[in-house]
Scaffold this motif. Structure first.
Motif, short mmCIF file in Angstrom:
data_model
loop_
_atom_site.label_atom_id
_atom_site.label_comp_id
_atom_site.label_asym_id
_atom_site.label_seq_id
_atom_site.Cartn_x
_atom_site.Cartn_y
_atom_site.Cartn_z
N ASN A 40 0.91 -1.35 0.49
CA ASN A 40 -0.51 -0.18 0.10
C ASN A 40 0.88 1.45 0.28
OD1 ASN A 40 0.93 -0.89 2.51
ND2 ASN A 40 -0.59 0.01 3.66
N LEU A 41 2.25 1.14 -0.57
CA LEU A 41 2.61 2.90 -1.00
C LEU A 41 2.12 2.85 -2.04
CD1 LEU A 41 5.32 3.79 -0.65
CD2 LEU A 41 6.92 1.82 -0.42
N CYS A 42 3.05 4.27 -2.39
CA CYS A 42 2.18 5.51 -3.14
C CYS A 42 4.29 5.79 -3.03
CB CYS A 42 1.51 6.06 -3.28
SG CYS A 42 1.74 6.92 -4.51
N LEU A 43 4.49 5.78 -4.55
CA LEU A 43 6.09 6.51 -4.77
C LEU A 43 5.59 8.22 -5.84
CD1 LEU A 43 9.09 6.75 -5.08
CD2 LEU A 43 9.09 5.76 -7.39
N SER A 44 5.55 9.18 -4.28
CA SER A 44 5.88 10.48 -5.17
C SER A 44 7.57 10.83 -5.72
CB SER A 44 6.28 11.29 -3.89
OG SER A 44 4.80 11.29 -3.29
N ALA A 45 7.63 10.56 -7.33
CA ALA A 45 8.41 10.68 -8.05
C ALA A 45 9.19 11.56 -8.05
CB ALA A 45 7.85 9.22 -8.79
N ARG A 51 14.37 10.84 -17.84
CA ARG A 51 14.67 9.95 -17.90
C ARG A 51 15.80 9.34 -17.07
NH1 ARG A 51 19.44 7.66 -21.20
NH2 ARG A 51 18.64 9.74 -22.72
N GLU A 52 15.10 10.22 -15.61
CA GLU A 52 15.68 9.58 -13.95
C GLU A 52 14.11 9.56 -13.56
OE1 GLU A 52 16.95 11.56 -9.90
OE2 GLU A 52 16.66 13.24 -11.24
N LEU A 53 13.20 9.70 -14.48
CA LEU A 53 11.99 9.22 -13.85
C LEU A 53 11.98 7.48 -14.03
CD1 LEU A 53 9.13 8.69 -12.77
CD2 LEU A 53 8.10 10.28 -14.69
N LEU A 54 12.05 7.12 -15.65
CA LEU A 54 11.59 6.16 -16.15
C LEU A 54 12.53 4.96 -15.01
CD1 LEU A 54 11.72 6.93 -20.21
CD2 LEU A 54 9.93 6.44 -18.00
N HIS A 55 13.97 5.61 -15.23
CA HIS A 55 15.25 4.19 -14.47
C HIS A 55 15.03 4.07 -13.31
CE1 HIS A 55 18.81 3.19 -13.54
NE2 HIS A 55 19.02 3.70 -12.13
N LYS A 59 13.15 0.34 -11.12
CA LYS A 59 13.92 0.12 -10.49
C LYS A 59 12.39 -0.33 -9.15
CE LYS A 59 18.08 0.13 -11.59
NZ LYS A 59 18.59 -1.82 -12.33
N VAL A 60 12.46 -0.09 -8.89
CA VAL A 60 11.56 0.58 -7.52
C VAL A 60 10.11 -0.04 -7.44
CG1 VAL A 60 12.23 2.21 -6.44
CG2 VAL A 60 10.13 2.88 -7.06
N GLY A 61 9.70 -0.36 -8.98
CA GLY A 61 8.11 -0.86 -9.74
C GLY A 61 7.61 -1.59 -8.25
N PRO A 62 8.85 -3.34 -8.81
CA PRO A 62 7.82 -4.26 -7.77
C PRO A 62 7.15 -4.27 -6.11
CG PRO A 62 9.62 -4.84 -9.11
CD PRO A 62 9.71 -3.39 -8.90
N SER A 63 7.88 -2.74 -6.03
CA SER A 63 7.39 -2.44 -3.79
C SER A 63 6.02 -1.23 -3.78
CB SER A 63 8.69 -2.00 -3.82
OG SER A 63 9.08 -2.43 -3.02
N GLY A 356 20.65 6.42 -0.59
CA GLY A 356 21.71 5.46 -1.13
C GLY A 356 21.56 3.63 -1.75
N ASP A 357 20.19 3.02 -1.62
CA ASP A 357 19.61 2.05 -2.69
C ASP A 357 18.05 2.20 -2.30
OD1 ASP A 357 19.33 -0.30 -3.63
OD2 ASP A 357 20.02 -1.92 -2.20
N PRO A 358 17.48 3.45 -3.64
CA PRO A 358 16.60 2.56 -3.64
C PRO A 358 15.94 2.18 -3.29
CG PRO A 358 17.26 4.52 -5.12
CD PRO A 358 18.18 3.47 -4.74
N GLN A 359 15.67 0.85 -3.89
CA GLN A 359 14.97 -0.65 -4.02
C GLN A 359 14.86 -0.66 -3.08
OE1 GLN A 359 17.89 -2.41 -7.48
NE2 GLN A 359 15.61 -3.22 -7.69
N ALA A 360 16.14 -1.38 -1.73
CA ALA A 360 15.45 -1.68 -0.55
C ALA A 360 15.25 -0.53 0.62
CB ALA A 360 17.68 -2.00 0.13
#
Length: 379
Positions: A40-45, A51-55, A59-63, A356-360
């Motif tokens: 139940n997480l929304c990323l405020s990008a 280019r930075e947005l798509l990258h 990376k974080v899409g699975p979460s 440092g690790d946006p995915q984590a």
């Protein structure tokens, strides 16, 4: 932070149970998606370039279950409706399973917001599943956006097919000169010259008449896959393929009902007007951006999304409050927002983006918010 409101029974329901009882197709999809991804997480990008947005999103899409964008703050946004940034976000949304929320905060007269939503270079309605609006101009803003979305929805499953046929009658007997002139006439037609309609004949003095040409233009509407960005986008050598069920074509609105920032002017009367408007437009309004659950009537089943969420350092996640940013933004933990205030989705930006690790870090926020939801619903 959280007003002393009676707790609505829906807070104890699971997202799946709520999906079965909601009438909004996009809300139904989102609630089921949340249960499927256990997020139940929304990323405020809030980044600075497309280019930075798509990258980052890849990376974080699975979460995440929602991506919140500000397209007009991004350098290098490609407006092409088929291969541009919006279309690429659509492919990433299908790949990872999330909805796109353009944080446009519409707030103008009806005609203006309709144009901002459906026209111009961005054509937000084409690629954003969800938008939001404030109620400062009154209820007409929501009504206008709802009408625009309905009109768009009635056409989105069709595309215009145009066919052009050009006929140039051919004489039974062509000498070499005749054939040359016929070819020249065809070339002129291709270049856009208008040819005189008339019989292929010779004048009395023996000169040849005009070549007869008939151009027929036909247009038809043919079904296409939904939504409009359903086609695959070529990302180098890799095609992004659908992994999740395709979302419905319906569009949704979140009403900006409350703000937690210091000194805002959203009074209790304003918030109540937002609630009334949402109830009047249930087929379009999915819920609210607020800092607490505003469901109060028995039939209320609105979704609530809350910004200003921050986790303490690892090992201290049970703390309910953290310091603000000094710029009017107050922060609260998932435990307080989801567990105590009854919000459904937390919105997180800088803490994930700058990590440092946006995915984590995205996974840590996802786990924190999901745990708070499970405790709230006794799962």
């Amino acid at each position: 932070m959280c007003a002393d409101r009676p707790k609505h029974p829906i807070l104890k329901a699971s997202f799946v149970e709520r999906a079965n009882s909601t009438s909004h197709p996009l809300s139904n999809y989102l609630l089921r998606l949340m249960e499927l991804k256990q997020s139940n997480l929304c990323l405020s990008a809030d980044v600075t370039s497309a280019r930075e947005l798509l990258h980052l999103v890849d990376k974080v899409g699975p979460s995440i279950v929602i991506l919140k964008t500000h397209y007009d703050t991004l350098a290098g946004w490609d407006y092409d409706p088929q291969t541009g940034t919006g279309a690429k976000l659509g492919s990433l949304a299908r790949k990872h399973g999330f909805l796109i929320f353009e944080d446009r905060k519409f707030g103008d007269i009806g005609h203006t917001v309709q144009m901002q939503y459906t026209a111009g270079s961005a054509r937000i309605v084409d690629w954003a599943h969800i938008v939001n609006a404030n109620m400062i101009p009154g209820k007409a803003t929501v009504q206008a956006l709802a009408e625009a979305a309905t009109k768009w929805r009635s056409r989105v499953n069709y595309e215009v097919k145009t066919s052009i046929s050009v006929g140039i009658p051919v004489s039974n007997v062509f000498d070499e000169e005749d054939e040359t002139e016929s070819n020249e006439a065809s070339e002129h037609l291709i270049m856009g010259d208008m040819l005189t309609l008339g019989p292929y004949s010779r004048d009395n003095d023996g000169r040849k008449g005009s070549i007869v040409s008939v151009t027929t233009v036909t247009q038809s509407f043919e079904p296409v896959d939904s939504p409009r960005f359903g086609s695959q986008i070529d990302e180098g050598d890799e095609l992004l393929h659908t992994k999740f069920e395709e979302p419905p074509s319906e569009r949704g609105l979140l009403i900006l009902a409350q703000m937690a920032g210091t000194g805002n002017f959203m009074s209790e009367e304003y918030t109540q007007a937002c609630i009334e408007t949402a109830r009047e437009h249930k087929s379009f309004v999915m819920g609210f951006v607020s800092h607490e659950s505003l469901n109060s009537a028995p039939a209320d089943s609105f979704i609530h999304m809350t910004p200003g969420c921050q986790l303490p350092p690892e090992g201290e996640e049970e703390n309910e409050t953290v310091e603000g940013d000094g710029l009017g933004q107050n922060y609260n933990t998932p435990t307080k927002l989801v567990g105590l205030c009854g919000t459904d989705i937390i919105m997180v930006g800088r803490d994930i983006i700058k990590a440092g690790d946006p995915q984590a870090e995205a996974a840590r926020y996802r786990d924190g918010a999901w745990t708070a939801y499970q405790r709230r619903s006794n799962q």
